[in-house]
Write a protein that holds these residues in place. Structure first.
Motif, short mmCIF file in Angstrom:
data_model
loop_
_atom_site.label_atom_id
_atom_site.label_comp_id
_atom_site.label_asym_id
_atom_site.label_seq_id
_atom_site.Cartn_x
_atom_site.Cartn_y
_atom_site.Cartn_z
N ASP A 32 44.24 20.51 32.03
CA ASP A 32 44.27 20.33 33.48
C ASP A 32 43.03 20.99 34.08
O ASP A 32 42.48 21.94 33.51
CB ASP A 32 45.54 20.96 34.07
N ARG A 57 41.17 21.72 38.27
CA ARG A 57 41.42 21.63 39.72
C ARG A 57 40.49 22.63 40.43
O ARG A 57 39.94 23.54 39.79
CB ARG A 57 42.87 21.97 40.03
N PHE A 66 40.30 25.58 35.11
CA PHE A 66 40.85 24.62 34.16
C PHE A 66 41.70 25.36 33.11
O PHE A 66 41.53 26.57 32.88
CB PHE A 66 39.73 23.82 33.48
N ASP A 67 42.62 24.60 32.49
CA ASP A 67 43.56 25.18 31.52
C ASP A 67 43.22 24.70 30.11
O ASP A 67 43.06 23.49 29.88
CB ASP A 67 44.99 24.76 31.85
N THR A 69 48.73 28.63 26.88
CA THR A 69 47.68 28.07 27.73
C THR A 69 46.96 29.19 28.46
O THR A 69 47.59 30.12 28.98
CB THR A 69 48.30 27.09 28.76
N THR A 93 44.04 30.01 31.46
CA THR A 93 43.31 29.46 32.61
C THR A 93 41.95 30.13 32.71
O THR A 93 41.84 31.36 32.75
CB THR A 93 44.10 29.66 33.91
N GLY A 145 39.96 18.25 40.62
CA GLY A 145 41.03 17.42 41.18
C GLY A 145 41.11 17.62 42.66
O GLY A 145 40.11 17.82 43.35
#
Length: 523
Positions: free
Chosen positions: A407, A409, A419-420, A486, A488, A522
């Motif tokens: 992901d 954003r 981002f992840d 995960t 970030t 995003g």
């Protein structure tokens, strides 16, 4: 008046004497025949029971060699007769469980397939081994067998030198060759139970691929107490004639002290050899470091970047050795990270590349560095076009085990793109260096971006990355990507980030792997 004598009491007395004598004779016969027979049956049943327990002991030894964990096994060495009122039992029968000397296992004409300097240099290998033996001391079951363990086989050996296998061999299974040696001193003689603890000395799941040399086929010689007939029978399903790889026509059995059997493997084949050493009792000798190896002797590093280099130290069984110091040829640029090798035999260095492109060589070594297998030579190309640059790395890797981009954003500030990264592997890894090779502005927002600070959102620690610049090491702000989790990551640019903008980020992990991520903002 005359009195006559009465002789009737004599008959009663004589009858009592005869009855008592009959009882004594019956008890004597019972003691001489029935008691021994009943006791023999008890001993026979105990022998069957102890054989089952010895199979469990054999399995514990094999499991220890396979799993690397200590395995206990309980064995009842003796038994107890039924209690008797009018007869007498002999003393309780017992037994002895002890290690016995066997001799030397040898491997000849074995050449490695692949890069293994020790097995490339040494083509003949010898390993001392022992066996385990149970000898019952019965009162009536006098022809009971001696039960022996050797080379993963459990068998009964009788007085006429014949033998019968109780647990089959695991030495040869197709192209898989497994040799388990036994070390230590153990002896227990009792009428009760004992516990034997099988301890790992040198074990792992790793194998070395071998094939025959030009001298001849691979030959494995085993010292043995088992008969030739039983060996040929237990190897029959692995014979060349039966679709296997043991040439029974060339396999030889040599009587002596000890007897030996030499297994001859089919030529021009590749075999996976696994070696293990298991200890029991006392006086178990550990295995010392023998050679050092690496999976990546030739690597490339970008100018100014740093990389982790990993070596593995192994013993003569091809298994990892912990607690070993590994030396560097130049600790300034090839600095040890570890103090000693870990439980997997791993030792890490950090190589810091110069700022200009060039070729470099560094050496990691053990022991006296007197042979080629006591050192690893790393050949390093310092280049912008290296595997640590953008070229040749996969964009947004997505295979199982990869570090995936899941992901992206804009962040809490309008200059942040976060981002992840999901670590789908089983090993936690660190991002050690990064390069922000490109940033695209779609024209709707600010332009003229020149740099960004990269950091772990949860931990912090900032490293500045110029857009289009070279790889920069993140130390001491390496970003940890936990296995199965995960992480970030934040890119904080010097100007506003808008929807439709994207960045191209290349990273280097401490495993030596690289990845490039296409990170689009995003909402």
């Amino acid at each position: 008046m005359r009195l006559w004598g009465d002789k009737r009491g004599q008959a009663i007395q004589i009858g009592a004497v005869l009855l008592f004598a009959t009882l004594i004779i019956a008890l004597s016969l019972y003691q001489a025949t029935v008691v021994p027979q009943n006791n023999k049956e008890v001993e026979f049943n105990h022998n069957l029971q102890v054989q089952d327990q010895l199979v469990d002991m054999r399995n514990a030894l094999v499991r220890t060699a396979g799993t690397g964990t200590e395995q206990p096994a309980s064995v009842t060495l003796g038994t107890q007769y039924a209690e008797r009122v009018f007869s007498v039992n002999p003393g309780r029968p017992g037994g002895t469980l002890e290690t016995v000397s066997l001799g030397t296992i040898s491997i000849e004409n074995a050449a490695t397939v692949g890069d293994n300097p020790y097995w490339e240099t040494v083509t003949s290998h010898e390993f001392e081994t022992k066996g385990l033996q149970y000898r019952p001391n019965y009162n009536e079951y006098r022809n009971a067998p001696t039960t022996s363990y050797e080379h993963s086989i459990l068998f009964n050996q009788f007085e006429d030198s014949t033998s019968r296998v109780l647990a089959d061999q695991s030495i040869v299974n197709g192209r898989q060759i497994t040799l388990i040696t036994l070390d230590g001193k153990y002896q227990e003689s009792t009428t009760g139970s004992v516990t034997l603890n099988a301890r790992p000395v040198s074990v792992s799941a790793e194998t070395v691929a071998i094939t025959n040399t030009s001298t001849g086929p691979v030959r494995i010689t085993l010292p043995t107490r088992m008969s030739e007939e039983q060996w040929l029978e237990t190897l029959e399903d692995q014979s060349v004639a039966d679709g296997g790889f043991v040439d029974l026509d060339e396999t030889t059995y040599t009587p002596g002290s000890p007897n030996t059997i030499t297994l001859v493997l089919k030529g021009d084949e590749t075999y996976n050899l696994r070696l293990a050493k298991v200890g029991v009792g006392t006086q178990v000798e550990s295995e010392r470091a023998t050679y050092i190896t690496t999976d990546k002797p030739n690597q490339t590093v970008a100018p100014g970047a740093s990389e982790r280099f990993t070596v593995t130290v192994k013993d003569r069984y091809n298994n990892p050795v912990s607690g070993v110091v590994v030396n560097s040829s130049n600790e300034t640029k090839f600095a040890p990270i570890s103090n000693t090798t870990d439980q997997n035999g791993k030792f890490e260095f950090r190589y810091t590349a110069p700022n200009s492109e060039q070729s470099d060589t560094v050496v990691a070594s053990i022991l006296g560095n007197s042979t080629n297998y006591e050192r690893v030579n790393f050949t390093i190309e310092v280049s912008e076009e290296s595997g640590n640059g953008d070229g040749g790395t996969e964009i947004n890797p997505a295979e199982v085990g990869d570090i995936r981009l899941v992901d992206a954003r804009t962040g809490s500030s309008d200059t942040i793109l976060e981002f992840d990264l999901e670590n789908t592997g089983s090993t936690t890894t660190n991002i050690t260096a990064a390069r922000l090779s490109f940033f695209y502005n779609d024209g709707s927002g600010q332009s003229g971006h020149t740099k960004a600070d990269i950091s772990d959102k949860a931990v912090g620690g900032i490293t500045e990355l110029p857009i289009g610049g070279k790889f920069k090491q993140l130390s001491p702000n390496e970003i940890e990507v936990t296995a199965g989790d995960t992480t970030t990551v934040i890119l904080d640019f010097d100007k506003k980030v808008s929807k439709g903008d994207f960045a191209v980020l290349s990273v280097t992990f401490d495993s030596g792997q690289t990845a490039t991520y296409f990170i689009a903002s995003g909402e």
